[in-house]
Design a protein around this motif. Structure first.
Motif, short mmCIF file in Angstrom:
data_model
loop_
_atom_site.label_atom_id
_atom_site.label_comp_id
_atom_site.label_asym_id
_atom_site.label_seq_id
_atom_site.Cartn_x
_atom_site.Cartn_y
_atom_site.Cartn_z
N ALA A 1 0.83 -1.21 0.00
CA ALA A 1 0.00 0.00 0.00
C ALA A 1 0.87 1.25 0.00
CB ALA A 1 -0.92 -0.01 1.22
N ALA A 2 1.93 1.25 0.81
CA ALA A 2 2.83 2.40 0.87
C ALA A 2 3.47 2.67 -0.48
CB ALA A 2 3.90 2.17 1.93
N GLY A 3 3.83 1.59 -1.20
CA GLY A 3 4.44 1.75 -2.51
C GLY A 3 3.50 2.43 -3.50
N PHE A 4 2.21 2.06 -3.46
CA PHE A 4 1.26 2.68 -4.38
C PHE A 4 0.91 4.11 -3.95
CE2 PHE A 4 0.66 -1.60 -6.00
CZ PHE A 4 0.44 -1.36 -7.34
N TYR A 5 0.82 4.34 -2.64
CA TYR A 5 0.61 5.72 -2.19
C TYR A 5 1.78 6.60 -2.66
CZ TYR A 5 -3.25 4.40 0.93
OH TYR A 5 -4.44 3.96 1.45
N LEU A 6 3.00 6.08 -2.52
CA LEU A 6 4.18 6.83 -2.96
C LEU A 6 4.14 7.08 -4.46
CD1 LEU A 6 6.90 8.11 -2.26
CD2 LEU A 6 7.95 5.84 -2.56
N SER A 7 3.68 6.09 -5.21
CA SER A 7 3.56 6.27 -6.67
C SER A 7 2.60 7.40 -7.00
CB SER A 7 3.07 4.97 -7.31
OG SER A 7 3.99 3.92 -7.11
N GLY A 8 1.48 7.46 -6.26
CA GLY A 8 0.52 8.54 -6.48
C GLY A 8 1.10 9.90 -6.16
N ILE A 9 1.89 9.97 -5.09
CA ILE A 9 2.53 11.24 -4.71
C ILE A 9 3.52 11.68 -5.78
CG2 ILE A 9 4.03 12.36 -3.01
CD1 ILE A 9 2.90 10.30 -0.96
N LEU A 10 4.38 10.75 -6.21
CA LEU A 10 5.40 11.08 -7.21
C LEU A 10 4.77 11.46 -8.54
CD1 LEU A 10 8.05 8.29 -6.46
CD2 LEU A 10 8.12 10.71 -5.80
N TYR A 11 3.68 10.80 -8.89
CA TYR A 11 3.00 11.13 -10.15
C TYR A 11 2.46 12.56 -10.11
CZ TYR A 11 -0.72 11.38 -13.61
OH TYR A 11 -1.54 11.79 -14.63
N GLN A 12 1.82 12.93 -8.99
CA GLN A 12 1.29 14.29 -8.88
C GLN A 12 2.41 15.33 -8.90
OE1 GLN A 12 -2.39 14.68 -6.15
NE2 GLN A 12 -1.32 12.88 -5.38
N MET A 13 3.50 15.03 -8.20
CA MET A 13 4.63 15.97 -8.18
C MET A 13 5.26 16.10 -9.57
SD MET A 13 6.39 14.97 -4.52
CE MET A 13 7.71 16.15 -4.74
N HIS A 14 5.34 14.98 -10.30
CA HIS A 14 5.87 15.01 -11.67
C HIS A 14 5.01 15.90 -12.56
CE1 HIS A 14 7.46 13.67 -15.54
NE2 HIS A 14 6.21 13.40 -15.91
#
Length: 266
Positions: A10-23
């Protein structure tokens, strides 16, 4: 089965969502709401598995500080994702995904044997679930109020950042805020009523401060909703009252659990 593996997933996918928005912010690209929801859905499913393992024990439901924090974060993200189908609230996820990531990892890495609720106490379980729901909705409202304050400040000073430009108009943000507040006030009312019905004494020594602070928060949110309907309160008034009420709720629940389960147990 250990809860750590689904917590990490779950943490990995939450992090993916954060990085995608920041990108997207960094490249000045539009955020795909569909992709953000898909990432969030997978994260929520993994998070739900870890919560089930953490909360259900042979002795009953484990309702310690980290478990409840993780449950509230799961609820907040789930409600926000559902709301995003009819309202522009995806900008909230940039703050909510990190909260869910952190609380999920804390619950995964530090399994606790704090407050345990026997499975036969249905009335008390209803009270707790209503309280968690109310706190979750008010958490979203607090994030909404914080973003509204940033948006209002930057627009008044005429230097909106790239992130602020992705927000809906101020009027839409305020309407969403009061929708969350009304929903949260209804749930908090039900939580308080169920507490007085199912608990022997809501003002017992270990519950008195929690009950008092929750009632004060209920009054604060009630005054704000009254002011909105009859006086047209908006802007800074709405932001201050929302954050004040949320602070009271946070002290009511997490303040008391922090003292009992971490400081006094040390």
């Amino acid at each position: 089965m250990t809860a750590l593996a689904p917590s990490l997933l779950a943490a990995g996918f939450y992090l993916s969502g954060i990085l995608y928005q920041m990108h997207c912010l960094g490249k000045r690209l539009a955020v795909s709401a569909s992709l953000l929801r898909a990432i969030g859905l997978v994260a929520l499913l993994a998070h739900a598995v870890s919560l089930y393992i953490q909360l259900t024990t042979p002795q009953g439901f484990a309702l310690g500080l980290f478990n409840i924090g993780s449950l509230i974060s799961w609820l907040v993200v789930a409600v926000t994702l559902i709301s995003s189908f009819r309202a522009p609230v995806t900008s909230l996820l940039l703050g909510l995904y990190p909260m869910a990531l952190i609380t999920g990892l804390l619950a995964g890495f530090f399994p606790e044997q704090g407050t345990t609720l026997p499975t036969d106490q249905d009335g008390l379980l209803v009270h707790i679930l209503l309280s968690v729901l109310a706190y979750g909705i008010f958490t979203i409202a607090a994030f909404q109020a914080t973003l509204l304050a940033v948006q209002d400040y930057q627009l008044k000073h005429k230097h909106p950042t790239r992130f602020i430009r992705t927000f809906p108009p101020l009027q839409t943000m305020e309407q969403l805020l009061f929708q969350f507040l009304l929903c949260g006030e209804i749930l908090l009312t039900l939580a308080l009523v169920s507490g007085f019905v199912f608990l022997e004494n809501m003002f017992a020594q270990h519950l008195a401060h929690k009950t008092l602070l929750s009632c004060l928060a209920w009054v604060v949110f009630g005054i704000l909703l009254w002011g909105r309907h009859f006086r047209g309160w908006r802007g800074s008034n709405a932001i201050r009252w929302t954050l004040a009420g949320f602070l009271l709720l946070m002290l009511a629940y997490f303040g008391s659990k922090l003292v009992r389960e971490l400081l006094l147990a040390a």
